[in-house]
Design an enzyme around this catalytic site. Structure first.
Site, mmCIF file in Angstrom:
data_model
loop_
_atom_site.group_PDB
_atom_site.id
_atom_site.type_symbol
_atom_site.label_atom_id
_atom_site.label_comp_id
_atom_site.label_asym_id
_atom_site.label_seq_id
_atom_site.Cartn_x
_atom_site.Cartn_y
_atom_site.Cartn_z
ATOM 1 N N CYS A 251 0.830 -1.208 0.000
ATOM 2 C CA CYS A 251 0.000 0.000 0.000
ATOM 3 C C CYS A 251 0.870 1.266 0.000
ATOM 4 O O CYS A 251 1.461 1.601 -1.014
ATOM 5 C CB CYS A 251 -0.970 -0.044 1.181
ATOM 6 S SG CYS A 251 -2.371 1.096 0.994
ATOM 7 N N HIS A 343 -3.863 -5.172 -0.012
ATOM 8 C CA HIS A 343 -3.544 -5.717 1.309
ATOM 9 C C HIS A 343 -3.611 -7.244 1.318
ATOM 10 O O HIS A 343 -4.664 -7.827 1.574
ATOM 11 C CB HIS A 343 -4.510 -5.153 2.359
ATOM 12 C CG HIS A 343 -4.312 -3.701 2.625
ATOM 13 N ND1 HIS A 343 -3.534 -3.237 3.663
ATOM 14 C CD2 HIS A 343 -4.758 -2.610 1.975
ATOM 15 C CE1 HIS A 343 -3.519 -1.916 3.661
ATOM 16 N NE2 HIS A 343 -4.254 -1.512 2.631
ATOM 17 N N GLU A 345 -2.517 -9.096 3.576
ATOM 18 C CA GLU A 345 -2.732 -9.534 4.959
ATOM 19 C C GLU A 345 -4.192 -9.398 5.368
ATOM 20 O O GLU A 345 -4.527 -9.543 6.551
ATOM 21 C CB GLU A 345 -1.845 -8.717 5.912
ATOM 22 C CG GLU A 345 -2.390 -7.376 6.347
ATOM 23 C CD GLU A 345 -2.492 -6.338 5.244
ATOM 24 O OE1 GLU A 345 -3.113 -5.293 5.467
ATOM 25 O OE2 GLU A 345 -1.978 -6.565 4.131
#
Length: 369
Positions: A251, A343, A345
């Site tokens: 990001c 993202h 994660e």
């Protein structure tokens, strides 16, 4: 009252704390995961509009926070749940908003508001609640006095004050230094599950601070603000690239890599925020459904290979958004570095892109060999 910079107003009911708040107003298209959204540091100084109409039905728990507090400047929902209904809930969402002083508004037409933001673009806004509010003109004037997001340097405001360590789960296979520009808790957790010990350092850490820890790899996290204002982080990353230590960025970290390589960044009209954004991995041709939270993007050539303007060799765009062709990933072919704009994660999901942590581990193993 919700007041937009362009003078439009919405009247609703208070949701959360009473008072006033200012920020850039953005919309999130996720239908779940509101607790993770609220505690994502990348939303610092932003008023978040949820496009899903029913929010709060699963309450709040103590396990799903992505950081130490709620970071959004304000919260806008259409129909808040009257009560939570989930076996993991320990309190209601509104109780958390009230306890942390987050001013919100409910009962407005969030579909209409989203259409305004998609047409006119994100803008400054304010939420005002309480008795004896001033007139609309005075509220609009107050909103227009708020600082814009363009040019804002915010990573230092959300970063950890001092370094801390997340130990590897099981046998340790690598050590990563992660620079906290607004890191989410799930990021070091995903690395730890792969046997990576993670040392998280503040955004103010110098390249010397990072490299003196003798890492197998360096990671730059997500975070808030304008990448064009992050000169220190860009300079730090160039020293890491010069040292040829494997690098991975997510990001904001992707935008910092883009600038370190010599490409520009620009502000998107309304950004990408949600957990349902389609991205193609050009390495495999696979389309992933991914979680996004960004209002800026890297300006790099989409097709073929390009030469890094700052002399780091060949670079290619590894991932691209299928909605609007925004650059979603960079891969360096002559230095050990790559990044993605979204993202991997992601919590509460989706998990299509978690393989990128494996790719980072492979990069570190290859560099070691």
């Amino acid at each position: 009252m919700l007041v937009l910079e362009d003078g439009q107003t919405f009247e609703g009911r208070p949701y959360g704390a009473l008072g006033e708040t200012l920020g850039e107003i953005v919309f999130n298209t996720g239908m779940t995961g509101y607790q993770e959204t609220l505690t994502d540091p990348s939303y610092h100084r932003q008023i978040v509009v949820m496009t899903a109409p029913h929010i709060g039905n699963t309450g709040v728990n103590d396990e799903d926070d992505e950081s130490r507090r709620i970071w959004v400047a304000g919260y806008v929902v259409r129909d808040p749940a009257r009560r939570p209904s989930n076996w993991r809930a320990t309190r209601s969402l509104e109780e958390d908003l009230e306890a942390q002083g987050i001013v919100g508004i409910s009962g407005i037409d969030t579909r209409q508001l989203t259409r305004i933001l998609r047409t006119a673009g994100v803008m400054r806004a304010g939420i005002f609640s309480g008795e004896n509010l001033p007139g609309d003109d005075a509220l609009v004037a107050k909103v227009r006095e708020a600082a814009p997001m363009a040019g804002a340097h915010l990573a230092d405001e959300v970063s950890a004050d001092e370094a801390y360590e997340v130990p590897a789960v099981g046998e340790e296979v690598a050590h990563v230094v992660a620079v906290d520009l607004g890191i989410k808790a799930m990021t070091p957790a995903q690395m730890a599950e792969r046997g990576i010990r993670v040392t998280v350092v503040p955004a103010t850490a110098s390249a010397g601070d990072i490299l003196d820890r003798d890492p197998d790899g360096v990671f730059f996290s997500n975070g808030p603000g304008d990448p064009a204002a992050a000169e220190r982080a860009v300079a730090t990353l160039r020293e890491v690239l010069d040292a040829r230590v494997p690098f991975f960025g997510i990001c904001f970290g992707n935008q910092i890599l883009g600038r370190a390589l010599g490409y520009g960044t620009y502000k998107l009209q309304f950004g990408h925020r949600g957990i349902n954004q389609p991205v193609m991995d050009r390495t495999t041709g696979k389309v992933e459904i991914t979680a996004h939270n960004h209002g800026f993007a890297v300006d790099a050539p989409l097709e073929g290979e390009s030469a890094s303007p700052h002399g780091y060799g060949r670079v290619r765009v590894s991932h691209v958004c299928l909605n609007d062709d925004v650059v979603e990933g960079l891969e360096c072919l002559d230095v050990p570095a790559f990044s993605v704009q979204y993202h991997p994660e992601a919590a509460a999901g989706p998990h299509d892109a978690s393989y990128l942590f494996d790719r980072f581990l492979d990069l570190m193993k290859g560099a070691r060999q």
